[in-house]
Design an enzyme around this catalytic site. Structure first.
Site, PDB file in Angstrom:
ATOM      1  N   GLY A 164       0.803  -1.210   0.000  1.00 45.97           N
ATOM      2  CA  GLY A 164       0.000   0.000   0.000  1.00 45.97           C
ATOM      3  C   GLY A 164       0.842   1.267   0.000  1.00 45.97           C
ATOM      4  O   GLY A 164       0.375   2.313   0.429  1.00 45.97           O
ATOM      5  N   GLU A 200      12.872  -4.280  -7.470  1.00 41.89           N
ATOM      6  CA  GLU A 200      12.168  -4.361  -8.758  1.00 41.89           C
ATOM      7  C   GLU A 200      12.634  -3.241  -9.673  1.00 41.89           C
ATOM      8  O   GLU A 200      13.066  -2.189  -9.193  1.00 41.89           O
ATOM      9  CB  GLU A 200      10.648  -4.188  -8.538  1.00 41.89           C
ATOM     10  CG  GLU A 200       9.995  -5.372  -7.890  1.00 41.89           C
ATOM     11  CD  GLU A 200       8.477  -5.223  -7.749  1.00 41.89           C
ATOM     12  OE1 GLU A 200       7.963  -4.093  -7.919  1.00 41.89           O
ATOM     13  OE2 GLU A 200       7.828  -6.229  -7.474  1.00 41.89           O
ATOM     14  N   TYR A 202      11.938  -0.057 -11.576  1.00 38.14           N
ATOM     15  CA  TYR A 202      10.973   1.015 -11.290  1.00 38.14           C
ATOM     16  C   TYR A 202      10.234   1.371 -12.577  1.00 38.14           C
ATOM     17  O   TYR A 202      10.851   1.749 -13.582  1.00 38.14           O
ATOM     18  CB  TYR A 202      11.706   2.245 -10.739  1.00 38.14           C
ATOM     19  CG  TYR A 202      10.787   3.412 -10.495  1.00 38.14           C
ATOM     20  CD1 TYR A 202       9.897   3.409  -9.433  1.00 38.14           C
ATOM     21  CD2 TYR A 202      10.795   4.530 -11.343  1.00 38.14           C
ATOM     22  CE1 TYR A 202       9.037   4.476  -9.207  1.00 38.14           C
ATOM     23  CE2 TYR A 202       9.941   5.603 -11.123  1.00 38.14           C
ATOM     24  CZ  TYR A 202       9.065   5.565 -10.057  1.00 38.14           C
ATOM     25  OH  TYR A 202       8.210   6.617  -9.843  1.00 38.14           O
ATOM     26  N   HIS A 235      -0.946   7.638  -1.982  1.00 33.68           N
ATOM     27  CA  HIS A 235      -1.418   6.262  -1.844  1.00 33.68           C
ATOM     28  C   HIS A 235      -2.853   6.169  -1.343  1.00 33.68           C
ATOM     29  O   HIS A 235      -3.306   5.089  -0.953  1.00 33.68           O
ATOM     30  CB  HIS A 235      -0.465   5.427  -0.977  1.00 33.68           C
ATOM     31  CG  HIS A 235       0.935   5.412  -1.536  1.00 33.68           C
ATOM     32  ND1 HIS A 235       1.253   4.768  -2.711  1.00 33.68           N
ATOM     33  CD2 HIS A 235       2.086   5.997  -1.112  1.00 33.68           C
ATOM     34  CE1 HIS A 235       2.532   4.944  -2.975  1.00 33.68           C
ATOM     35  NE2 HIS A 235       3.060   5.693  -2.027  1.00 33.68           N
ATOM     36  N   LYS A 237      -6.577   6.412  -2.726  1.00 37.50           N
ATOM     37  CA  LYS A 237      -7.330   6.507  -3.972  1.00 37.50           C
ATOM     38  C   LYS A 237      -8.357   7.628  -3.871  1.00 37.50           C
ATOM     39  O   LYS A 237      -8.931   7.862  -2.800  1.00 37.50           O
ATOM     40  CB  LYS A 237      -8.022   5.172  -4.258  1.00 37.50           C
ATOM     41  CG  LYS A 237      -7.006   4.066  -4.576  1.00 37.50           C
ATOM     42  CD  LYS A 237      -7.633   2.695  -4.566  1.00 37.50           C
ATOM     43  CE  LYS A 237      -6.543   1.643  -4.764  1.00 37.50           C
ATOM     44  NZ  LYS A 237      -7.056   0.284  -4.494  1.00 37.50           N
ATOM     45  N   GLU A 275      -3.717  -6.836  -7.879  1.00 30.46           N
ATOM     46  CA  GLU A 275      -3.299  -5.492  -8.310  1.00 30.46           C
ATOM     47  C   GLU A 275      -2.150  -5.571  -9.301  1.00 30.46           C
ATOM     48  O   GLU A 275      -1.159  -6.269  -9.049  1.00 30.46           O
ATOM     49  CB  GLU A 275      -2.781  -4.687  -7.105  1.00 30.46           C
ATOM     50  CG  GLU A 275      -3.808  -4.290  -6.102  1.00 30.46           C
ATOM     51  CD  GLU A 275      -3.229  -3.282  -5.089  1.00 30.46           C
ATOM     52  OE1 GLU A 275      -4.023  -2.679  -4.385  1.00 30.46           O
ATOM     53  OE2 GLU A 275      -1.988  -3.119  -5.007  1.00 30.46           O
ATOM     54  N   ASN A 289      -4.801  -7.999  -2.609  1.00 28.35           N
ATOM     55  CA  ASN A 289      -5.556  -7.584  -1.425  1.00 28.35           C
ATOM     56  C   ASN A 289      -6.567  -8.665  -1.073  1.00 28.35           C
ATOM     57  O   ASN A 289      -7.350  -9.091  -1.919  1.00 28.35           O
ATOM     58  CB  ASN A 289      -6.291  -6.273  -1.677  1.00 28.35           C
ATOM     59  CG  ASN A 289      -5.325  -5.150  -1.933  1.00 28.35           C
ATOM     60  OD1 ASN A 289      -4.260  -5.085  -1.321  1.00 28.35           O
ATOM     61  ND2 ASN A 289      -5.661  -4.272  -2.851  1.00 28.35           N
ATOM     62  N   ARG A 291      -9.258  -8.683   0.878  1.00 31.34           N
ATOM     63  CA  ARG A 291     -10.418  -8.106   1.567  1.00 31.34           C
ATOM     64  C   ARG A 291     -11.411  -7.562   0.544  1.00 31.34           C
ATOM     65  O   ARG A 291     -11.078  -7.413  -0.632  1.00 31.34           O
ATOM     66  CB  ARG A 291      -9.958  -6.944   2.455  1.00 31.34           C
ATOM     67  CG  ARG A 291      -9.324  -5.829   1.631  1.00 31.34           C
ATOM     68  CD  ARG A 291      -9.058  -4.562   2.403  1.00 31.34           C
ATOM     69  NE  ARG A 291      -8.611  -3.507   1.502  1.00 31.34           N
ATOM     70  CZ  ARG A 291      -7.362  -3.324   1.108  1.00 31.34           C
ATOM     71  NH1 ARG A 291      -6.413  -4.127   1.531  1.00 31.34           N
ATOM     72  NH2 ARG A 291      -7.060  -2.349   0.277  1.00 31.34           N
ATOM     73  N   VAL A 294     -12.856  -0.777  -0.707  1.00 25.51           N
ATOM     74  CA  VAL A 294     -13.685   0.438  -0.699  1.00 25.51           C
ATOM     75  C   VAL A 294     -14.415   0.596  -2.037  1.00 25.51           C
ATOM     76  O   VAL A 294     -15.608   0.893  -2.082  1.00 25.51           O
ATOM     77  CB  VAL A 294     -12.796   1.686  -0.436  1.00 25.51           C
ATOM     78  CG1 VAL A 294     -13.612   2.968  -0.592  1.00 25.51           C
ATOM     79  CG2 VAL A 294     -12.141   1.621   0.933  1.00 25.51           C
TER      80      VAL A 294
HETATM   81  C1  MV4 Z   1       5.856   0.180  -7.998  1.00 24.76           C
HETATM   82  C2  MV4 Z   1       5.905   1.391  -8.727  1.00 24.76           C
HETATM   83  C3  MV4 Z   1       6.771   1.453  -9.800  1.00 24.76           C
HETATM   84  N1  MV4 Z   1       7.536   0.392 -10.103  1.00 24.76           N
HETATM   85  N2  MV4 Z   1       6.634  -0.846  -8.351  1.00 24.76           N
HETATM   86  C4  MV4 Z   1       3.029   1.778  -4.509  1.00 24.76           C
HETATM   87  C5  MV4 Z   1       2.083   1.058  -3.646  1.00 24.76           C
HETATM   88  C6  MV4 Z   1       2.401  -0.379  -3.781  1.00 24.76           C
HETATM   89  N3  MV4 Z   1       1.170  -1.105  -3.846  1.00 24.76           N
HETATM   90  C7  MV4 Z   1       3.211  -0.501  -5.009  1.00 24.76           C
HETATM   91  N4  MV4 Z   1       3.518   0.828  -5.436  1.00 24.76           N
HETATM   92  C8  MV4 Z   1       4.268   1.061  -6.526  1.00 24.76           C
HETATM   93  N5  MV4 Z   1       5.055   0.031  -6.937  1.00 24.76           N
HETATM   94  C9  MV4 Z   1       7.462  -0.737  -9.389  1.00 24.76           C
HETATM   95  N6  MV4 Z   1       8.247  -1.763  -9.686  1.00 24.76           N
HETATM   96  C10 MV4 Z   1       5.079   2.455  -8.331  1.00 24.76           C
HETATM   97  C11 MV4 Z   1       4.262   2.286  -7.219  1.00 24.76           C
HETATM   98  C12 MV4 Z   1       3.415   3.409  -6.899  1.00 24.76           C
HETATM   99  C13 MV4 Z   1       2.025   3.320  -6.989  1.00 24.76           C
HETATM  100  C14 MV4 Z   1       1.368   2.149  -7.361  1.00 24.76           C
HETATM  101  C15 MV4 Z   1       0.000   2.078  -7.431  1.00 24.76           C
HETATM  102  C16 MV4 Z   1      -0.762   3.204  -7.149  1.00 24.76           C
HETATM  103  C17 MV4 Z   1      -0.159   4.372  -6.796  1.00 24.76           C
HETATM  104  C18 MV4 Z   1       1.238   4.452  -6.700  1.00 24.76           C
HETATM  105  C19 MV4 Z   1       1.843   5.652  -6.332  1.00 24.76           C
HETATM  106  C20 MV4 Z   1       3.205   5.720  -6.244  1.00 24.76           C
HETATM  107  C21 MV4 Z   1       3.994   4.594  -6.515  1.00 24.76           C
END
Ligand code: MV4
Length: 449
Positions: A164, A200, A202, A235, A237, A275, A289, A291, A294
């Site tokens: 999250g 990972e 990015y 983070h 929504k 996700e 997730n 659960r 929302v």
């Molecule tokens: C990432 C990413 C970019 N690259 N993984 C943020 C929450 C977590 N669930 C995973 N997240 C991310 N993982 C890689 N390899 C960017 C995010 C991320 C993000 C993901 C989903 C929704 C909003 C976000 C906001 C910032 C970063």
């Protein structure tokens, strides 16, 4: 079927569960903190028991008090809603030891998906595409450097106990890696008492697209399509929609089938959400997730299924009774999360509701526990309502959403309704042209992305 369900939550989701129970002829037991004595969930349930003081750790997170309430009132099952105890494996085990049914997945599956390294391995083994990265935990700087060299910069270091958005650090190049790695490990120790991290590649500008899964105890699993949840701030929504403006029916069916098949192979039951990050036409798993979420109403709007009812049915042992081909995907739905907060500063705005008039009409749903005279407590989440609008297509949905936002009267405190009005009028949003960073740039939180 259950005769009585304890609803271990508050606010709109407690009302949502209460509604499903009453439509199924099931009696309900509300539990509440002292701060929620006048809350709608207490008033609308068949019975109510006070389980402790205002602070969540003393009431909605007080496992023993909730189990005692279930025992005293002779409940058969416990629905956790979202947040609070919904993804607490230890609580699930206790619920079952006390002879109640937990309306959700098994403790084992909650534990598996809570460990982000184990979750990623498990889903990869059953055919879900994952973000390229380390094979498992990365222990030490030497290994971090080797992994980064192999997958290529920029990289993201994530806490295995995170999720999250908590416990992540990016490194754009080899010069940034050592500091990022060490910060990630010490933050993981401080936040989770567990310094295990993984790495990972990015992804710079992905969308966040999640698939809704529904699984019974007999190996029947369906997917209910996706939700595009890219519009977020820190983070949290803000707006969710289904279908995603970025997907076509073929892609939906392909990745939905992969997600449902994987969930079947791991023996999961109840609702769940897989996700993904979606970038340049490719899906990459990030988390599952375990659960009810929302944003489940956008899925209910386009499939016409009652997800809470289905969750209760499968928890009682009933088979789904339908298969993937029976699931319709019709129209377009958008949800706006309405918070008690200043629409510009995002600071919380607790207070007492004055005039209250929710929007209505065709295709409009409001999930909220508000009423005129209600005092919004400062102890809990600031989300006070969800506005969910269904149209036969995205344009009709948008026009109806603008109309509904304009009708909504909530006096007495500041809400995020004006923010939503700006967002739904923004050309990028109208065109469906957004990623996970778009909203933060739009509201001026980020200079560039
Ligand atoms: C990432 C990413 C970019 N690259 N993984 C943020 C929450 C977590 N669930 C995973 N997240 C991310 N993982 C890689 N390899 C960017 C995010 C991320 C993000 C993901 C989903 C929704 C909003 C976000 C906001 C910032 C970063």
């Amino acid at each position: 079927m259950f005769e009585k369900i304890l609803i271990a939550n508050r606010g709109e989701i407690a009302l949502r569960i209460n509604r499903a129970c009453h439509e199924m002829g099931i009696r309900t037991l509300a539990v509440h903190s002292t701060a929620d004595a006048d809350a709608m969930h207490v008033r609308l349930a068949d019975e109510a028991i006070c389980i402790g003081p205002a602070a969540a750790r003393d009431s909605y997170l007080n496992q023993q008090a909730i189990l005692s309430a279930a025992t005293i009132s002779n409940a058969d099952a416990i629905h956790p809603g979202y947040g609070f105890l919904s993804e607490n494996a230890e609580f699930v085990s206790k619920v079952e030891e006390h002879g109640f049914v937990f309306i959700g997945p098994s403790a084992q599956h909650i534990r598996l998906m809570g460990d982000k390294i184990a979750a990623k391995k498990a889903v990869q083994d059953v055919g879900i595409p994952v973000v390229p990265g380390s094979a498992g935990a990365v222990s030490g700087l030497d290994e971090a450097r080797a992994v980064a060299a192999e997958i290529g910069y920029p990289v993201l270091i994530k806490a295995s106990a995170g999720g999250g958005g908590r416990g992540m650090k990016a490194a754009n190049n080899a010069g940034e890696l050592d500091a990022a790695y060490q910060t990630a490990v010490s933050e993981a120790v401080a936040s989770f008492g567990n310094g295990e991290v993984y790495m990972e590649r990015y992804l710079a500008r992905p969308r966040h697209i999640e698939f809704q899964i529904l699984a019974d105890h007999h190996g029947n699993v369906v997917h209910l399509g996706e939700r595009d949840c890219s519009l977020q701030r820190r983070h949290q929504k803000v707006i969710e929609e289904s279908p995603s403006p970025a997907l076509n029916a073929t892609e939906r069916a392909r990745i939905g089938h992969i997600a449902a098949a994987a969930v079947r192979k791991i023996g999961y039951h109840s609702v769940g959400t897989v996700e993904f990050l979606y970038e340049n036409g490719e899906f990459f798993f990030i988390e599952m997730n375990t659960r009810l979420q929302v944003e489940h109403p956008v899925t209910e709007a386009i499939t016409r299924l009652d997800l809470v009812r289905e969750m209760i049915r499968v928890a009682s042992g009933a088979p789904l009774g339908y298969s993937q081909d029976d699931i319709p995907f019709n129209g377009h739905a958008i949800e706006c999360r309405i918070n008690a907060e200043n629409p510009d500063t995002f600071l919380p705005s607790p207070g007492t509701i004055g005039d209250y008039h929710p929007p209505g009409g065709l295709g409009v749903r409001v999930d909220s526990a508000l009423y005129s005279g209600y005092k919004v407590p400062s102890h809990y989440d600031s989300m006070i309502a969800k506005l969910i609008v269904l149209g036969s297509n995205r344009n009709e949905c948008l026009m109806r959403l603008k109309r509904a936002l304009g009708e909504y009267v909530i006096d007495g405190l500041e809400t995020s309704i004006p923010l939503h009005q700006k967002l739904v009028a923004a050309p990028d949003f109208v065109n469906g042209d957004y990623d996970i960073h778009w909203l933060e740039k739009f509201v001026g939180l980020k200079e560039d992305g």
